[in-house]
Write a protein that holds these residues in place. Structure first.
Motif, mmCIF file in Angstrom:
data_model
loop_
_atom_site.group_PDB
_atom_site.id
_atom_site.type_symbol
_atom_site.label_atom_id
_atom_site.label_comp_id
_atom_site.label_asym_id
_atom_site.label_seq_id
_atom_site.Cartn_x
_atom_site.Cartn_y
_atom_site.Cartn_z
ATOM 1 N N LEU A 97 -66.376 -49.020 31.961
ATOM 2 C CA LEU A 97 -66.231 -49.007 30.521
ATOM 3 C C LEU A 97 -68.159 -48.639 30.168
ATOM 4 C CD1 LEU A 97 -63.759 -51.421 29.236
ATOM 5 C CD2 LEU A 97 -64.001 -48.900 29.563
ATOM 6 N N GLU A 98 -68.171 -48.203 29.629
ATOM 7 C CA GLU A 98 -69.419 -47.734 28.819
ATOM 8 C C GLU A 98 -69.737 -48.338 27.570
ATOM 9 O OE1 GLU A 98 -71.467 -44.210 29.470
ATOM 10 O OE2 GLU A 98 -70.390 -43.988 31.280
ATOM 11 N N GLY A 99 -70.407 -49.491 27.222
ATOM 12 C CA GLY A 99 -70.925 -49.698 25.735
ATOM 13 C C GLY A 99 -71.447 -50.947 25.401
ATOM 14 N N THR A 157 -66.467 -50.727 23.479
ATOM 15 C CA THR A 157 -65.872 -49.703 23.740
ATOM 16 C C THR A 157 -66.422 -48.767 22.867
ATOM 17 O OG1 THR A 157 -64.263 -48.732 23.921
ATOM 18 C CG2 THR A 157 -65.427 -49.913 25.668
ATOM 19 N N MET A 216 -66.124 -55.276 26.056
ATOM 20 C CA MET A 216 -67.231 -54.676 26.231
ATOM 21 C C MET A 216 -66.161 -53.607 24.751
ATOM 22 S SD MET A 216 -69.939 -52.863 27.553
ATOM 23 C CE MET A 216 -69.722 -52.831 29.470
ATOM 24 N N GLU A 248 -71.606 -55.439 26.255
ATOM 25 C CA GLU A 248 -70.991 -56.317 26.004
ATOM 26 C C GLU A 248 -71.917 -57.582 25.337
ATOM 27 O OE1 GLU A 248 -71.538 -56.748 30.363
ATOM 28 O OE2 GLU A 248 -70.544 -58.161 30.643
#
Ligand code: AMP
Ligand code: GLY
Length: 430
Positions: A195-197, A282, A280, A199
């Protein structure tokens, strides 16, 4: 009352420091503690003491608590919880705060947590739980190799590997499942999509029915500035993190905690302790990366100076199931903790190096140096572990807290010390 804290890190020093300010506490011990926990004055004028019993020597801790008539034991680290310290103490008629062994599964089995999240529609990453390498390889191919591969059991924060290609992911799967690179902890694995974002850490104090969400905090897991280098236990934290306003935090918290509480109720899990979801944020909403079942370290150092409640009272409410009548109150101040680590951390690090400059930082307003890997030797404070100190300051703004913490860091000196220079920077940039 007589209180015993189990553990020896910065989290435990922060717990001891906060408990010492409670008028309920007349005697306070920490097992095994560090050079900081033994120097804390209680309201009564007594000093907190260290007890030389390891945090995972459960029977010895129980015998100590029985013999010394401890009224309340507070458990810091994950390991004793996973070993069942709460059940053992309760069987001896002792009062103890923390989840029982069944409830602590959220911490010591990532597979249990992941399956639980799927069963109860808690927002999480796309994921699967595997013991079979061929099935795991098929799943990483579906994810095109962009995965977080996680050993099921406790692995000292090192059991998670992030991969970016199919070959890398397949190798990681084979290392864990076929070559036993994490021993028993890795004989079952969780694979999540990468996952990206942003944290963040959430914390919620629970009593089996009610879960009170804390303000946000953000940890800094990597060893070097700009989130580069190896994963660590955590190199610094601050609270609040500005990425969520109060209303959104509450929405995010409820989206996780309400199905979690309902799931616990339907499965007969009586969770009385601290639930710490790593989350996260996202583009597709917040997703839980993992659950912990204890206070975060270093998040606790950034939270407790902001907590206005008496810690004994809220932990008691968590044990007794009366949190619904016990709202949490937080100072609006920003609090920031910079971890100072030993040379070589997160690898092995030398011990016994004298630490200079601590005395000048005693009794400063809105500043507290929490000890982690420290001990006293011949009247001197020396290093005794990877993470050594948590230099913590609080102030009306994040920027002022950051300045004060770093000014204090610059007054501390020991051979080979290392710390990040950018704790709080993401929050300030936001
Ligand atoms: P965990 O112990 O499961 O929280 O994982 C350790 C660290 O790995 C987390 O703090 C994240 O920085 C990172 N991580 C874990 N799972 C994921 C994921 N699905 N996607 C991206 N990063 C992750
Ligand atoms: N802040 C990381 C941990 O407590 O696991």
């Amino acid at each position: 009352m007589k209180v015993l804290v189990v553990g020896s890190g910065g989290r435990e020093h922060a717990l001891v420091w906060k408990l010492a300010s409670s008028p309920h506490v007349t005697e306070l011990a920490c097992a095994p503690g560090n050079a900081g926990t033994s120097g804390v004055f209680l309201r009564s004028g007594n000093l907190a003491t260290n007890v030389p019993i390891a945090a995972d020597s459960l029977e010895a801790l129980r015998d100590y608590a029985v013999h010394h008539r401890i009224d309340l034991t507070v458990v810091g680290p994950d390991n004793p919880l996973a070993l069942g310290i709460v059940d053992l103490f309760q069987a001896a008629g002792l009062r103890i705060w923390g989840p029982n062994r069944r409830a602590a599964q959220f911490e010591y089995s990532k597979a249990f947590s992941q399956d639980f999240m799927l069963r109860h529609q808690i927002p999480t990453a796309r994921s699967g739980v595997f013991t079979d390498a061929a099935a795991a390889r098929r799943f990483v191919a579906e994810l095109e190799g962009r995965c977080a591969v996680k050993a099921d059991g406790l692995a000292l924060g090192k059991g998670v590997l992030l991969t970016h290609s199919i070959s890398e992911a397949e190798k990681t799967v084979d290392d864990m499942l076929l070559r036993g690179s994490f021993g028993q902890a890795g004989s079952r694995i969780v694979i999540q999509e990468l996952l990206e974002g942003i944290e963040i850490s959430l914390h919620a104090l629970c009593d089996g029915k009610t879960a009170h969400l804390f303000p946000t905090a953000q940890d800094h897991k990597r060893i070097s500035d700009g989130d580069q280098g190896l994963n660590t236990g955590g190199m610094g934290a601050y609270s609040p993190a500005p990425f969520l306003d109060d209303a959104t935090l509450n929405q995010v918290g409820r989206a996780i905690l309400d199905p979690w509480l309902a799931g616990c109720a339907s499965e007969g899990i009586d969770f009385r302790g601290l639930l710490y979801p790593g989350v996260m944020l996202t583009a597709n909403g917040p997703k839980v990366l993992e659950f912990n079942a204890r206070f975060g370290d270093p998040e606790t150092q950034a939270y407790l100076p902001r907590l206005e409640n008496d810690l004994v009272e809220i932990l008691s409410a968590s044990i007794d199931g009366t949190l619904d009548q016990t709202p949490l109150r937080w100072s609006p101040m920003a609090c920031l903790c910079v971890v100072i680590a030993s040379e070589g951390y997160p690898g092995s690090s030398p011990k016994g190096r004298p630490i200079h400059g601590l005395n000048d930082l005693l009794n400063q307003p809105q500043l507290q140096v929490f000890h982690a890997g420290t001990t006293c030797k011949d009247g001197e404070v020396v290093t005794a572990g990877g993470r050594v100190l948590g230099v913590t300051a609080w102030a009306p703004t994040l920027q002022k807290a950051q300045e004060a913490a770093y000014n204090a860091c610059d007054k501390i000196c020991f051979d080979g010390m290392q710390f990040r220079r950018d704790i709080g920077a993401k929050g300030l940039r936001y």
